[in-house]
Design an enzyme around this catalytic site. Sequence first.
Site, mmCIF file in Angstrom:
data_model
loop_
_atom_site.group_PDB
_atom_site.id
_atom_site.type_symbol
_atom_site.label_atom_id
_atom_site.label_comp_id
_atom_site.label_asym_id
_atom_site.label_seq_id
_atom_site.Cartn_x
_atom_site.Cartn_y
_atom_site.Cartn_z
ATOM 1 C CG HIS A 215 60.117 37.697 -12.040
ATOM 2 N ND1 HIS A 215 61.349 38.130 -11.590
ATOM 3 C CD2 HIS A 215 60.271 36.373 -12.327
ATOM 4 C CE1 HIS A 215 62.198 37.114 -11.616
ATOM 5 N NE2 HIS A 215 61.567 36.033 -12.055
ATOM 6 C CD GLU A 216 57.518 33.831 -12.925
ATOM 7 O OE1 GLU A 216 58.038 33.267 -13.911
ATOM 8 O OE2 GLU A 216 58.027 33.779 -11.791
ATOM 9 C CG HIS B 13 61.270 33.959 -16.822
ATOM 10 N ND1 HIS B 13 62.639 33.925 -17.017
ATOM 11 C CD2 HIS B 13 61.078 33.987 -15.472
ATOM 12 C CE1 HIS B 13 63.246 33.936 -15.835
ATOM 13 N NE2 HIS B 13 62.326 33.979 -14.894
ATOM 14 C CG HIS C 86 64.354 35.489 -22.881
ATOM 15 N ND1 HIS C 86 65.268 35.025 -21.962
ATOM 16 C CD2 HIS C 86 65.095 35.892 -23.950
ATOM 17 C CE1 HIS C 86 66.491 35.137 -22.450
ATOM 18 N NE2 HIS C 86 66.406 35.661 -23.652
#
Length: 685
Positions: free
Chosen positions: A467-468, A471, A474
């Site tokens: 999940h992290e 980020h 991105h």
Amino acid sequence: MTSNNPLLVPVTEFIDYSSIKTEHIVPAIKQLLTENKALIEEIAARPAPLTWDSFVEFLAVNSSQLWRAWNVVNHLNSVVNTPELRAAYNEILPIITEYSTWIGLNKDLYHHYKALHNSAEFDTLSLSQQRVITLALRDFKLSGVELEGNDKERYAQISEQLANTSQKFSENSLDAVDNWAHYVLSKDELTGIPEDTLVAAAEAAKADGKDGYKFTLKMPSYLPVMQYARNGKLREIMYRGYSTIASDQGDTRFDNSDNIEQLLRLRQEESHLLGFKNFADMQLETRMANTAEQVISFLRDLASRAKPYALKDIDTLKAFAKEKLAIDSLNPWDYAYVSEQLRQQKYTYSDEEIKQYLPEDTVLKGFFAIVKTLYQVDFAPIAISTWHPDVKVFAVQENNQTIGYIYFDLYARVGKQSGAWVGSERSRHIYNDNTITPIVYLTCNFTPPTANKPALLSPDDLITLFHESGHALHALLSKVKEPAASPFSSVEWDAIELPSQFMENFVWEWEVMEPMTRHWETNQKLPHDLFAKMLAAKNFQSGMQTVRQIEFALFDMLIHQKTEKLTIQDVLDILNQVRQEVAVIIPPTWNRFPHNFSHLFAGGYGAGYYSYKWAEVLSADAYSLFEENRTPQGSTVNPDIGRQFKDKILAVGGSMPAAEFFKAYRGRDPQPEALLRHNGMLENI
């Protein structure tokens, strides 16, 4: 302390974290603030219209050192918090808040942006540059630039009070956790708890000069007790401690009740000053969602679909507890334990069993491999200064060129905020012949290694890491040249979770999971039948988990939709009403969940927690394109689709509205069916 101050190095250079001392912080930030304020005053006094290069670009280049230094200080405050660092941080926080407010209220700067927007040059700028200007004008209005007189003065006061109160909320949460401990002398009281948790607890007690075992409210200590301890009294003690963090029901030195009331009052006053009915409406000015009513309708619709599954989950759990564990009625501290027992019986495996195959080094190696396949980038370890010996740093490379850097800080420790998050030290910036590469922090709170065992990740830890990483990728893979159009600067808050939740999907693919596994003792790969059990359990209690997230999101939106002043009792009453509507587990009256809800009161998610579910629709639909284009071997790890995701979502950053980049990628607007399917909530109950 401005000479040889590591916070004052040029933005093109690495920060020497190991050399940063507390006494560096205040002088460095004050010096940079003074220099930047003089620069802005000089620019503001110039005649309009200014050009992109002489105004917007010039400001971005010359303010980058200040904001990079502040990002570093902010980060250190979260990961290596000490009384001295906290004092320095709290000394500088009002000053930098005042400066940010001053910029937002600066009419001369605002008029320069308006003049540039209305000039002939605007039409010659790139779409990304045009968006930077358009968003700046919007943000000036949301920063009170059109206020006058007493309203303008009051807005500045509110901004400072909001920053200080959020910081105090965060400090109370951290201190409440760090100051809570429960010691157990007899191992007989700890039956069922995994051995590595017991070893860590024994080491923690010894470090305190005590016998026995020390348990804390940090996740690596708390969660194994709640999941595995047969001792119901111990689970109750831990649950009560965790459920009353920073509240009147816990250690009252750290009670956040007043801070919650203050934050809600200030947010409401701020929104009124800016002409909005409530804080929720103000926040949604910068979101994909248009109105609070639209969000509430979205959440309630999702709740109506999920609650039947959640009720079925609860019925199954209660029947199992009664028949197999002789527990006639479930207390709140029983649910995690009974759920784990049910899962082990139903799927004949435990998270602890999977964990033995997930040593951190092998996980990272496998993770880097999947990212290379999807996005054609490599991670090369580099040796540079960090804030803690456990931190690992990698250069991210594309076509043998370094495009960014990432710091992994993965273990829980005293002085480090709970949870997991990604922060940015600096954003990508290309101007003239200069290229500034992005630097990001990926922070988690996993169980650290011991003297005899490496760091092992649980399945939930693995999902958190992926999940992290979404980020982080991105920020790292953005091709946007302007920092003000970078992902973290301008992607709508309810779309920012798209890349992170998207990456979670790959954990459930065997060709992704298998290379990440190695039993830490035998070196054997994870058996496929064990993975199959894990996959079969993927949607175990997904109904319960979904309504719990909806509970948080609906509570958040409702308290921020209120126009009247709320007491802490009003806040708790609203939460209870939400629970009666959507929840299937009702906590005790002494539960104080809001008092440690840092996302809402210290993390920027106020009137925005719905973003997780909103973006989950986007991410599931985005991933469905991989499912529709499996490789001949049946894999979703399709580099061609990965390249599309990279080019049409990650690379565009915030250079266009999220609705546009999603449609460019998917060829249509988002649809919720993929999310419901992924969660096993399309079949009939």
